[in-house]
Design a protein around this motif. Structure first.
Motif, PDB file in Angstrom:
ATOM      1  N   ASP A  72       0.825  -1.208   0.000  1.00  0.00           N
ATOM      2  CA  ASP A  72       0.000   0.000   0.000  1.00  0.00           C
ATOM      3  C   ASP A  72       0.860   1.260   0.000  1.00  0.00           C
ATOM      4  OD1 ASP A  72      -2.284  -1.501  -0.024  1.00  0.00           O
ATOM      5  OD2 ASP A  72      -2.683  -1.330   2.134  1.00  0.00           O
ATOM      6  N   ALA A  73       1.951   1.246   0.759  1.00  0.00           N
ATOM      7  CA  ALA A  73       2.844   2.408   0.811  1.00  0.00           C
ATOM      8  C   ALA A  73       3.503   2.640  -0.544  1.00  0.00           C
ATOM      9  CB  ALA A  73       3.905   2.213   1.891  1.00  0.00           C
ATOM     10  N   ALA A  74       3.845   1.560  -1.227  1.00  0.00           N
ATOM     11  CA  ALA A  74       4.473   1.679  -2.539  1.00  0.00           C
ATOM     12  C   ALA A  74       3.529   2.324  -3.538  1.00  0.00           C
ATOM     13  CB  ALA A  74       4.912   0.300  -3.037  1.00  0.00           C
ATOM     14  N   TRP A  75       2.267   1.834  -3.582  1.00  0.00           N
ATOM     15  CA  TRP A  75       1.302   2.415  -4.528  1.00  0.00           C
ATOM     16  C   TRP A  75       1.031   3.879  -4.191  1.00  0.00           C
ATOM     17  CZ3 TRP A  75       2.733  -1.025  -7.248  1.00  0.00           C
ATOM     18  CH2 TRP A  75       2.373  -2.363  -7.233  1.00  0.00           C
ATOM     19  N   ALA A  76       0.883   4.190  -2.906  1.00  0.00           N
ATOM     20  CA  ALA A  76       0.587   5.556  -2.501  1.00  0.00           C
ATOM     21  C   ALA A  76       1.723   6.505  -2.857  1.00  0.00           C
ATOM     22  CB  ALA A  76       0.310   5.612  -0.999  1.00  0.00           C
ATOM     23  N   ALA A  77       2.951   5.989  -2.882  1.00  0.00           N
ATOM     24  CA  ALA A  77       4.108   6.821  -3.211  1.00  0.00           C
ATOM     25  C   ALA A  77       4.320   6.951  -4.712  1.00  0.00           C
ATOM     26  CB  ALA A  77       5.364   6.240  -2.559  1.00  0.00           C
ATOM     27  N   GLY A  78       3.479   6.283  -5.499  1.00  0.00           N
ATOM     28  CA  GLY A  78       3.538   6.431  -6.937  1.00  0.00           C
ATOM     29  C   GLY A  78       4.452   5.458  -7.651  1.00  0.00           C
ATOM     30  N   TYR A  79       4.868   4.394  -6.968  1.00  0.00           N
ATOM     31  CA  TYR A  79       5.754   3.416  -7.597  1.00  0.00           C
ATOM     32  C   TYR A  79       4.932   2.368  -8.346  1.00  0.00           C
ATOM     33  CZ  TYR A  79       9.780   5.396  -5.260  1.00  0.00           C
ATOM     34  OH  TYR A  79      10.779   6.258  -4.856  1.00  0.00           O
ATOM     35  N   GLU A  80       5.480   1.906  -9.463  1.00  0.00           N
ATOM     36  CA  GLU A  80       4.768   0.937 -10.280  1.00  0.00           C
ATOM     37  C   GLU A  80       4.972  -0.492  -9.809  1.00  0.00           C
ATOM     38  OE1 GLU A  80       5.984   1.599 -14.275  1.00  0.00           O
ATOM     39  OE2 GLU A  80       4.966   3.540 -14.438  1.00  0.00           O
ATOM     40  N   SER A  81       5.955  -0.715  -8.942  1.00  0.00           N
ATOM     41  CA  SER A  81       6.192  -2.055  -8.425  1.00  0.00           C
ATOM     42  C   SER A  81       6.689  -1.963  -6.994  1.00  0.00           C
ATOM     43  CB  SER A  81       7.220  -2.810  -9.272  1.00  0.00           C
ATOM     44  OG  SER A  81       8.517  -2.279  -9.093  1.00  0.00           O
ATOM     45  N   VAL A  82       6.396  -2.994  -6.211  1.00  0.00           N
ATOM     46  CA  VAL A  82       6.885  -3.054  -4.826  1.00  0.00           C
ATOM     47  C   VAL A  82       8.406  -3.172  -4.830  1.00  0.00           C
ATOM     48  CG1 VAL A  82       6.855  -4.405  -2.706  1.00  0.00           C
ATOM     49  CG2 VAL A  82       4.736  -4.042  -3.973  1.00  0.00           C
ATOM     50  N   GLU A  83       8.956  -3.900  -5.806  1.00  0.00           N
ATOM     51  CA  GLU A  83      10.407  -4.076  -5.866  1.00  0.00           C
ATOM     52  C   GLU A  83      11.106  -2.743  -6.083  1.00  0.00           C
ATOM     53  OE1 GLU A  83       8.187  -5.795  -7.566  1.00  0.00           O
ATOM     54  OE2 GLU A  83       8.341  -7.756  -6.571  1.00  0.00           O
ATOM     55  N   GLY A  84      10.583  -1.924  -6.997  1.00  0.00           N
ATOM     56  CA  GLY A  84      11.180  -0.608  -7.241  1.00  0.00           C
ATOM     57  C   GLY A  84      11.092   0.281  -6.017  1.00  0.00           C
ATOM     58  N   PHE A  85       9.945   0.248  -5.342  1.00  0.00           N
ATOM     59  CA  PHE A  85       9.786   1.022  -4.112  1.00  0.00           C
ATOM     60  C   PHE A  85      10.765   0.557  -3.043  1.00  0.00           C
ATOM     61  CE2 PHE A  85       7.746   1.019   0.143  1.00  0.00           C
ATOM     62  CZ  PHE A  85       7.751   2.387   0.378  1.00  0.00           C
ATOM     63  N   SER A  86      10.901  -0.749  -2.885  1.00  0.00           N
ATOM     64  CA  SER A  86      11.790  -1.286  -1.853  1.00  0.00           C
ATOM     65  C   SER A  86      13.235  -0.893  -2.107  1.00  0.00           C
ATOM     66  CB  SER A  86      11.667  -2.812  -1.781  1.00  0.00           C
ATOM     67  OG  SER A  86      10.373  -3.195  -1.366  1.00  0.00           O
ATOM     68  N   ARG A  87      13.651  -0.911  -3.379  1.00  0.00           N
ATOM     69  CA  ARG A  87      15.018  -0.497  -3.697  1.00  0.00           C
ATOM     70  C   ARG A  87      15.231   0.975  -3.379  1.00  0.00           C
ATOM     71  NH1 ARG A  87      14.267  -3.824  -8.294  1.00  0.00           N
ATOM     72  NH2 ARG A  87      13.743  -2.005  -9.560  1.00  0.00           N
ATOM     73  N   ALA A  88      14.277   1.827  -3.784  1.00  0.00           N
ATOM     74  CA  ALA A  88      14.409   3.262  -3.531  1.00  0.00           C
ATOM     75  C   ALA A  88      14.380   3.555  -2.032  1.00  0.00           C
ATOM     76  CB  ALA A  88      13.286   4.021  -4.238  1.00  0.00           C
ATOM     77  N   PHE A  89      13.502   2.886  -1.305  1.00  0.00           N
ATOM     78  CA  PHE A  89      13.382   3.112   0.137  1.00  0.00           C
ATOM     79  C   PHE A  89      14.660   2.678   0.851  1.00  0.00           C
ATOM     80  CE2 PHE A  89      12.148   2.434   4.481  1.00  0.00           C
ATOM     81  CZ  PHE A  89      11.136   3.357   4.720  1.00  0.00           C
ATOM     82  N   THR A  90      15.177   1.515   0.491  1.00  0.00           N
ATOM     83  CA  THR A  90      16.392   1.007   1.130  1.00  0.00           C
ATOM     84  C   THR A  90      17.577   1.910   0.838  1.00  0.00           C
ATOM     85  OG1 THR A  90      15.572  -1.256   0.963  1.00  0.00           O
ATOM     86  CG2 THR A  90      17.935  -0.980   1.312  1.00  0.00           C
ATOM     87  N   ARG A  91      17.671   2.390  -0.395  1.00  0.00           N
ATOM     88  CA  ARG A  91      18.758   3.290  -0.760  1.00  0.00           C
ATOM     89  C   ARG A  91      18.663   4.598   0.032  1.00  0.00           C
ATOM     90  NH1 ARG A  91      18.367   2.757  -6.018  1.00  0.00           N
ATOM     91  NH2 ARG A  91      16.887   4.461  -6.304  1.00  0.00           N
ATOM     92  N   ALA A  92      17.454   5.081   0.255  1.00  0.00           N
ATOM     93  CA  ALA A  92      17.279   6.365   0.941  1.00  0.00           C
ATOM     94  C   ALA A  92      17.446   6.254   2.448  1.00  0.00           C
ATOM     95  CB  ALA A  92      15.893   6.929   0.613  1.00  0.00           C
ATOM     96  N   TYR A  93      16.888   5.200   3.056  1.00  0.00           N
ATOM     97  CA  TYR A  93      16.852   5.104   4.518  1.00  0.00           C
ATOM     98  C   TYR A  93      17.921   4.185   5.109  1.00  0.00           C
ATOM     99  CZ  TYR A  93      12.507   7.723   4.868  1.00  0.00           C
ATOM    100  OH  TYR A  93      11.577   8.725   4.837  1.00  0.00           O
ATOM    101  N   GLY A  94      18.587   3.412   4.252  1.00  0.00           N
ATOM    102  CA  GLY A  94      19.598   2.510   4.785  1.00  0.00           C
ATOM    103  C   GLY A  94      19.012   1.260   5.410  1.00  0.00           C
ATOM    104  N   ARG A  95      17.736   1.001   5.187  1.00  0.00           N
ATOM    105  CA  ARG A  95      17.077  -0.213   5.676  1.00  0.00           C
ATOM    106  C   ARG A  95      15.851  -0.460   4.807  1.00  0.00           C
ATOM    107  NH1 ARG A  95      15.958   3.952   9.105  1.00  0.00           N
ATOM    108  NH2 ARG A  95      13.771   4.445   9.501  1.00  0.00           N
ATOM    109  N   PRO A  96      15.437  -1.707   4.642  1.00  0.00           N
ATOM    110  CA  PRO A  96      14.280  -1.990   3.790  1.00  0.00           C
ATOM    111  C   PRO A  96      12.987  -1.535   4.454  1.00  0.00           C
ATOM    112  CG  PRO A  96      15.043  -3.996   4.857  1.00  0.00           C
ATOM    113  CD  PRO A  96      16.055  -2.937   5.186  1.00  0.00           C
ATOM    114  N   PRO A  97      11.938  -1.326   3.687  1.00  0.00           N
ATOM    115  CA  PRO A  97      10.666  -0.892   4.278  1.00  0.00           C
ATOM    116  C   PRO A  97      10.106  -1.888   5.282  1.00  0.00           C
ATOM    117  CG  PRO A  97      10.413  -1.424   1.938  1.00  0.00           C
ATOM    118  CD  PRO A  97      11.863  -1.381   2.211  1.00  0.00           C
ATOM    119  N   SER A  98      10.420  -3.162   5.127  1.00  0.00           N
ATOM    120  CA  SER A  98       9.936  -4.172   6.067  1.00  0.00           C
ATOM    121  C   SER A  98      10.563  -4.038   7.445  1.00  0.00           C
ATOM    122  CB  SER A  98      10.210  -5.574   5.514  1.00  0.00           C
ATOM    123  OG  SER A  98      11.600  -5.746   5.279  1.00  0.00           O
TER     124      SER A  98
END
Length: 308
Positions: A72-98
Motif C-alpha cells: 500500500d505504501a508503494a502504490w501511494a508513493a507512486g511506484y509501479e512495483s513493490v520491488e522498485g519502491f523497496s530499492r528506492a526506500f532502502t537506498r534512501a533510509y539505509g534499511r528496507p521498508p519491512s
C-alpha cells in the motif's frame, strides 16, 4: 501575492497526488516547465522531481510506521512495483521498508528543511543538519555503481567471470591479487563488509572462496544500506575525527573515521573503473560510471548530454 505564498503554491503543485510529471506540476502552478523547475530549484534548492520523490518516501515511511503494508505504501508513493519502491526506500533510509518500526524517524536529509508532516502537510524546519551533499553523493554513487557492475557481470559466463585477465595485478598488498572480474568485485564488496564490521564491533564477516555474481549481489545488497546509514550517522553526530580501534586487525590498530570512509571511497572508485576495463575485454560494455550522469538519472533529469 507574496514570495512565500508563491513558493507554497509551487510546493503544493509538486506534492499534489494528481501531478506525476514535471509538465503536470508546472501546469498546476500556471507556469512553464522550464520556469517552474528553475524557480523551485532556486528558491527551495532542490529540483521538483527530487523533492517529490523524497517527500513521498518520507510519507511512505510514516505510513509504514502507522501499520501500512509495504504494498500500500508503494502504490501511494507512486511506484509501479513493490520491488522498485523497496530499492528506492532502502537506498534512501539505509534499511528496507519491512524493517521500519514505530520508533524510526521518517525525515530524510534535505537541502531546504522541507519535509512531510503527517497526516497531509509539510513541515519547514528553520535549521537542519543534512549530510554534506558531496559526501552523500560519493557514498551513494559508489554503492549504486558497484551494484550496477555486479549486475552487468551476471551476464558473463562462469569462465569469463573467473578468467585471469590481468595476471599479477595487486591493488593493495594486504588484499592479494585481483586478476579477474570476480576477484575485483569481491574485494569491492568485502571492503565495505569488513570496515562496517569493525565500526559495529562485529566479528570478521564470512567470505566465500569462489562466489558467483549472484552471491556477490546478495552480499552487496545486504551491506550497502547499512554502510550508507553508518556514514550518515557519523556525519549527524559530527564523528569524523573519532577514532576506531579495529580489533579485527592483528595487532589491533586505530583509525580516524574520516580516513576510513576516504579509504573506502578511493579504492572503490579505482576498482570500479578496473572492473569496467575487465568487462570490456570480456565483450561487455558497462558505461562510464560518471557521477554527473548518475545524479541526473537519480533526480529524474532528462536534460543535458554527456559531460564535455
Amino acid at each position: 501575492m507574496t514570495g512565500r505564498d508563491r513558493l507554497r503554491e509551487l510546493l503544493d503543485a509538486v506534492l499534489d497526488e494528481e501531478n506525476h510529471t514535471l509538465a503536470e506540476m508546472a501546469g498546476d502552478a500556471y507556469a512553464s516547465p522550464f520556469h517552474f523547475s528553475r524557480t523551485l530549484s532556486r528558491d527551495a534548492r532542490e529540483a521538483p522531481a527530487a523533492m517529490r520523490r523524497r517527500v513521498m518516501l518520507e510519507r511512505a515511511a510514516w505510513q509504514l510506521q502507522q501499520g501500512s503494508s509495504v504494498t500500500d505504501a508503494a502504490w501511494a508513493a507512486g511506484y509501479e512495483s513493490v520491488e522498485g519502491f523497496s530499492r528506492a526506500f532502502t537506498r534512501a533510509y539505509g534499511r528496507p521498508p519491512s524493517a521500519v518500526d514505530a520508533g524510526s524517524g521518517h525525515w530524510l536529509p534535505a537541502p531546504n528543511g522541507i519535509h512531510f508532516h503527517p497526516p497531509t502537510s509539510l513541515w519547514v524546519q528553520s535549521t537542519e543538519h543534512a549530510m554534506n551533499p558531496l559526501t552523500e553523493q560519493l557514498v551513494a554513487h559508489g554503492l549504486d555503481d558497484t551494484r550496477y557492475l555486479i549486475d552487468v557481470a551476471k551476464g558473463l559466463t562462469d569462465e569469463a567471470f573467473r578468467a585471469q585477465r590481468l595476471p599479477g595485478l595487486v591493488v593493495l598488498p594486504w588484499d592479494g591479487p585481483e586478476e579477474s572480474v570476480q576477484t575485483v568485485l569481491e574485494h569491492l564488496v568485502f571492503t565495505v563488509e569488513v570496515w562496517l564490521a569493525s565500526i559495529e564491533g562485529r566479528d570478521l564477516p564470512e567470505r566465500a572462496d569462489d562466489p558467483d555474481a549472484a552471491a556477490l549481489l546478495a552480499r552487496h545488497d545486504a551491506v550497502a544500506p547499512r554502510w550508507l546509514a553508518t556514514v550518515r550517522e557519523i556525519d549527524r553526530r559530527g564523528g569524523w575525527d573519532d577514532r576506531l580501534v579495529d580489533a579485527l586487525c592483528d595487532p589491533p590498530e586505530s583509525f580516524v573515521l574520516s580516513s576510513v570512509v576516504a579509504h573506502v571511497l578511493t579504492y572503490s572508485a579505482h576498482r570500479r573503473q578496473l572492473v569496467r576495463h575487465l568487462l570490456r575485454t570480456a565483450g561487455h560494455e558497462a558505461g562510464t560510471g560518471d557521477p554527473i550522469l548518475w545524479l541526473r538519472a537519480r533526480r529524474g533529469e532528462t536534460s543535458g548530454g554527456t559531460p564535455c
